[in-house]
Enzyme design. Structure first.
Site, short mmCIF file in Angstrom:
data_model
loop_
_atom_site.label_atom_id
_atom_site.label_comp_id
_atom_site.label_asym_id
_atom_site.label_seq_id
_atom_site.Cartn_x
_atom_site.Cartn_y
_atom_site.Cartn_z
N GLU A 58 0.83 -1.09 -0.04
CA GLU A 58 0.05 -0.07 -0.05
C GLU A 58 0.80 1.36 -0.08
O GLU A 58 1.82 1.28 0.66
CB GLU A 58 -0.81 -0.21 1.28
CG GLU A 58 -1.74 1.17 1.61
CD GLU A 58 -2.54 0.94 2.81
OE1 GLU A 58 -3.25 1.72 3.11
OE2 GLU A 58 -2.12 0.07 3.55
N LYS A 90 -9.29 3.39 -2.02
CA LYS A 90 -9.50 2.57 -0.64
C LYS A 90 -10.90 3.38 -0.06
O LYS A 90 -11.01 4.35 0.14
CB LYS A 90 -8.31 2.77 0.47
CG LYS A 90 -8.52 1.76 1.52
CD LYS A 90 -7.24 2.09 2.23
CE LYS A 90 -7.20 1.19 3.75
NZ LYS A 90 -6.02 1.32 4.57
N CYS A 104 -5.40 -3.25 1.98
CA CYS A 104 -5.10 -3.41 3.44
C CYS A 104 -6.43 -3.55 4.42
O CYS A 104 -6.98 -4.56 4.21
CB CYS A 104 -4.56 -2.00 3.97
SG CYS A 104 -3.83 -2.27 5.43
#
Length: 252
Positions: A41, A106, A140
């Site tokens: 990430e 995200k 994540c």
């Protein structure tokens, strides 16, 4: 389908060092006959670097696309994406021909730094095809929410790529949650973390590739590691090892 997963130490804002690491991985992947490379990430410009996130550069992706095309190997990594006045914690999957296969912002931002630095994404996680396999893309914290992986499975994903930056002390994610996501949705999850430290934040390493039976196909320790694994198809596993619930809700 062969995957190369990198668990590097952070480059701490040194973007040229980051590009050098990508170039090394693409060469390694090409020599190994791999079709995709996965990195963590916010690999560009660094995870725990809020001072640099607002300076995100679009030309990074153009350069990475050319590198992937020249190597003939796909590439997936996280980066800070500026769009007008907004900055997103993003991930992009690039094909061996340099084409963008998928782009994702995200949704589940984690902790004060991320929430202060980025806007959350609003589009659902993408699904894309590469060489006859169907991939999903998360970042994540997203993988800790079962609904995201279940939705990708329902849309036909058989492999989920997850660039991550999981700190030390949260190893339950690698030990429990990632294998659970793989098993309950009958797919493979590749989870690429950092090791080492970055501006005071220690990362937990322990990147892994978990198969549909929840067992690791490959797993790292806490140091710099490159994992190379052949990703099996669901049909390669005995039916008894695959979640019945997952078989019921998956699209044919």
């Amino acid at each position: 389908m062969k995957l190369v997963l990198s668990q590097p130490s952070p480059t701490n804002g040194d973007t040229e060092a980051a590009f050098g690491h990508v170039a090394m991985l693409l060469r390694m992947a090409g020599a190994a006959g791999a079709e995709m490379v996965l990195l963590p990430e916010l690999f560009l410009p660094g995870y725990n670097r809020p001072d640099l996130h607002a300076g995100a550069q679009g030309p990074w992706i153009a350069r990475l696309r050319e590198m992937a095309r020249a190597a003939g190997v796909g590439l997936t990594l996280g980066w800070a994406e500026r769009a007008g006045e907004d900055v997103y914690n993003a991930a992009t999957a690039i094909g061996p021909d340099g084409a963008v296969l998928a782009h994702y912002r995200k949704i589940q931002l984690f902790g004060p730094m991320e929430r202060a630095s980025f806007r959350p994404g609003t589009a659902p996680p993408p699904v894309f095809d590469l060489n006859g396999r169907r991939f999903g893309l998360l970042i994540c914290y997203d993988i800790e929410f079962a609904a995201h992986s279940a939705a990708l499975a329902q849309r036909g994903a058989e492999i989920i790529l997850v660039p991550t930056a999981n700190p030390a002390g949260f190893e339950h994610v690698q030990e429990v949650l990632v294998p659970a996501r793989a098993h309950e949705s009958a797919l493979t999850v590749a989870y690429a973390n950092y090791c080492g430290t970055e501006t005071g934040l220690a990362f937990g390493g322990r990147s892994l590739i978990a198969g549909p039976d929840a067992r690791p196909l490959a797993a790292a320790g806490t140091g710099e590691t490159v994992l190379i694994a052949t990703l099996p198809r669901r049909e390669d596993y005995p039916p008894a090892l695959i979640s019945t619930q997952a078989r019921d809700f998956r699209a044919p």
